[in-house]
Design an enzyme around this catalytic site. Structure first.
Site, mmCIF file in Angstrom:
data_model
loop_
_atom_site.group_PDB
_atom_site.id
_atom_site.type_symbol
_atom_site.label_atom_id
_atom_site.label_comp_id
_atom_site.label_asym_id
_atom_site.label_seq_id
_atom_site.Cartn_x
_atom_site.Cartn_y
_atom_site.Cartn_z
ATOM 1 N N ASN A 1 0.572 -0.700 -0.089
ATOM 2 C CA ASN A 1 0.094 -0.210 0.242
ATOM 3 C C ASN A 1 0.863 0.920 -0.488
ATOM 4 O O ASN A 1 0.372 2.092 -1.097
ATOM 5 C CB ASN A 1 -1.111 0.056 1.528
ATOM 6 C CG ASN A 1 -1.535 1.227 1.681
ATOM 7 O OD1 ASN A 1 -2.405 1.606 1.115
ATOM 8 N ND2 ASN A 1 -1.169 2.175 2.266
ATOM 9 N N ASP B 1 1.385 7.030 0.267
ATOM 10 C CA ASP B 1 0.694 6.127 -0.429
ATOM 11 C C ASP B 1 0.745 6.135 -1.499
ATOM 12 O O ASP B 1 0.375 6.920 -2.752
ATOM 13 C CB ASP B 1 -0.298 6.932 0.870
ATOM 14 C CG ASP B 1 -2.028 5.722 -0.266
ATOM 15 O OD1 ASP B 1 -1.520 4.962 0.999
ATOM 16 O OD2 ASP B 1 -2.470 5.634 -0.553
ATOM 17 N N ASP C 1 -0.974 -6.801 3.511
ATOM 18 C CA ASP C 1 -1.017 -4.944 4.460
ATOM 19 C C ASP C 1 -1.292 -4.813 4.115
ATOM 20 O O ASP C 1 -1.760 -3.625 2.689
ATOM 21 C CB ASP C 1 0.459 -5.177 5.538
ATOM 22 C CG ASP C 1 0.660 -4.038 5.352
ATOM 23 O OD1 ASP C 1 0.377 -4.587 7.203
ATOM 24 O OD2 ASP C 1 1.121 -3.212 5.835
ATOM 25 N N HIS D 1 -6.294 -0.283 3.228
ATOM 26 C CA HIS D 1 -6.401 2.072 2.682
ATOM 27 C C HIS D 1 -6.128 1.711 0.629
ATOM 28 O O HIS D 1 -5.965 2.413 0.421
ATOM 29 C CB HIS D 1 -5.548 1.766 3.042
ATOM 30 C CG HIS D 1 -5.340 1.904 5.278
ATOM 31 N ND1 HIS D 1 -5.715 3.564 5.405
ATOM 32 C CD2 HIS D 1 -5.098 1.548 5.471
ATOM 33 C CE1 HIS D 1 -6.085 3.079 6.385
ATOM 34 N NE2 HIS D 1 -5.809 1.590 6.856
ATOM 35 N N GLU E 1 -5.695 -7.926 4.783
ATOM 36 C CA GLU E 1 -5.897 -7.879 6.394
ATOM 37 C C GLU E 1 -7.186 -6.198 6.126
ATOM 38 O O GLU E 1 -6.355 -5.025 5.512
ATOM 39 C CB GLU E 1 -4.730 -5.935 6.744
ATOM 40 C CG GLU E 1 -4.699 -6.096 8.250
ATOM 41 C CD GLU E 1 -3.604 -5.009 9.136
ATOM 42 O OE1 GLU E 1 -3.416 -4.870 9.881
ATOM 43 O OE2 GLU E 1 -2.840 -4.409 7.931
#
Length: 493
Positions: free
Chosen positions: A124, A185, A215, A219, A241
């Protein structure tokens, strides 16, 4: 989704094999029985590659554990805290946990032991460092510049002030395009970024891993994750996740089409049931309550994040934590994973694993005192996967196979149930309780797998006597359990 494990499950269903690690005697001159395998995983948090290789060979494989989750293998920032592993600098498989060669050797050793390797994939974001730096393997970087990988155009810049951090978790766009605690990001909707990430995952697959924990999947838009993983080989394990909150627009079920999802709702449900002494509630869970199907959910008592924020039971809760792991493994809902980590104080939540003078993590060592209530110093390995109750319940779960939970009965803080011809009784209170257990087992002595596996034909813990009618009168200690299967008998029986 799990290539070898799915095949083994089908084999178990067809031929009716049950787990009996050490519990039966092979024919004279024949090979020893191989332990049956199911879906149990162990998260060896911050274990080195050499340590994981040895653990697969010496403990996990012989115990019948199906898979192991590693910490992130990519190059990361330099630092002592545990979270340095979660700030990628490059996609070189070089980290403080070991070299690329050690990682590949670990995967090979685990595979030979019958244990799949799932790698924690941090895709991410990159680093959260404002100042330029140099990563573990010598790669230079800036917050939005990673030579050979990404430039500033490859990142989200959501325009919030004074920085790009997420402010409003009720705003899905912010959650998925702004920064999580300053971590740069990635624009995962960008096809070029997707291709770069997929190349990293394919490299790990070439090294032999069976799949990935994605992970911070929450997001990234679910469609972005889909675009990244859809080109991976069929059968690649994908575990995402997604930390759900009922009040938020992004929900774990949104990602179900991409693969399995870690079920944080169930972890909270399990903690509430054990702390409230209503153990039967552990088994009252379905897609309506979690949003995930059993096949789509990865379930756990705690992970490396929840044990730090105190949201769920953890190693600090001793016997009630152990009971939660017993119930996790007893239930037929979800794919279970047991956290195995190291001790840290309440004020040391950032504490990293023990490292040498150069910052390389030292190999894990499980001490002589293993189990609930062990007196551990900061940094000492807890080794939850080696607790007798956990090892015994892996054997019990493998024996239960794909049988569903039936005959759940609750009384005075206890619960009894069966899965196929595997039986369990558990006490959720802090007082010793007597329970009458009704089974279809033949009369005789049986090992209580909730106190450990059978070793060299002998019970690791107490034995239970089944009478001619299939009944037993058992006394359960506080937060204790009795777990029986037809094959779990001492060799003299």
């Amino acid at each position: 989704m799990r290539r070898r494990l799915v095949a083994l499950l089908l084999l178990l269903a067809v031929v009716g094999v049950t787990a009996c690690s050490g519990s039966t005697t092979p024919e004279a001159g024949g090979p020893p029985d191989e332990p049956a395998r199911n879906d149990v995983g162990v998260q060896l948090f911050q274990w080195t590659w050499d340590s994981i290789a040895a653990e697969c060979t010496d403990v996990l494989g012989p115990a019948g554990v199906g898979w192991v989750l590693t910490s992130p293998p990519q190059e990361h920032i330099v630092g002592e805290p545990w979270w340095t592993s979660y700030q990628p600098v490059s996609y070189q498989v070089e980290s403080r946990l070991g070299t690329r060669e050690q990682f590949e050797a670990m995967v090979s050793a685990c595979s030979e032991a019958g244990v799949d390797v799932v790698a924690d994939a941090v895709v991410n974001h990159m680093t959260g460092q404002d100042e330029p730096g140099t990563g573990w393997a010598g790669s230079s970087f800036e917050h939005y510049s990673y030579p050979g990988l990404y430039t500033a155009e490859d990142f989200h810049h959501c325009g919030l002030t004074p920085n790009d951090d997420i402010v409003d978790y009720s705003n899905a766009e912010q959650v998925q395009t702004c920064e999580l605690v300053n971590l740069a990001d990635l624009d995962t909707a960008n096809p070029e970024v997707q291709t770069t990430i997929r190349g990293y995952l394919e490299d790990l697959l070439d090294l032999g891993v069976a799949g990935f924990r994605i992970d911070a999947a929450k997001h990234m838009a679910a469609g972005d994750v889909a675009a990244i993983v859809e080109g991976l080989p069929e059968g690649t394990i994908v575990m995402q996740e997604v930390i759900g909150a009922r009040s938020e627009p992004i929900q774990p079920a949104d990602y179900a089409d991409n693969g399995q999802v870690f079920d944080f709702y169930y972890a909270s449900h399990l903690t509430g049931a054990v702390e409230g002494g209503s153990l039967e509630q552990v088994f009252q869970v379905d897609a309506a309550s979690t949003g995930l199907t059993s096949d789509g959910a990865v379930v756990f008592v705690d992970n490396h994040d929840t044990e730090r924020d105190g949201a769920n039971l953890s190693f600090r809760d001793d016997e009630s934590y152990q009971l939660a792991m017993v119930l996790l493994l007893a239930n037929s809902y979800g794919t279970p994973v047991i956290l195995s980590s190291y001790s840290f104080g309440h004020l040391d939540r950032d504490l990293g694993p023990t490292q040498d003078a150069d910052g390389a993590v030292l190999d894990a060592e499980c001490g002589a005192e293993i189990g609930p209530g062990a007196d551990l110093e900061n940094g000492e390995w807890i080794c939850q996967h080696r607790w007798s109750a956990v090892l015994g319940m892996v054997e019990w779960r493998n024996a239960a196979g794909d049988a569903s939970v039936e005959d759940v009965a609750a009384k005075d803080g206890t619960v009894t149930l069966r899965r196929g011809d595997a039986y369990l009784a558990a006490n959720g209170g802090d007082e010793e309780l007597a329970v009458s257990l009704t089974t279809e087992l033949a009369a005789g002595e049986y090992c209580n797998l909730a106190e450990g596996q059978i070793v060299d034909g002998a019970c690791a813990g107490a034995s239970v006597t089944i009478d001619d009618d299939g009944g037993a009168e058992v006394t359960l200690p506080p937060y204790g359990a009795v777990a029986l299967t037809p094959e779990a008998r001492p060799s003299e029986s």
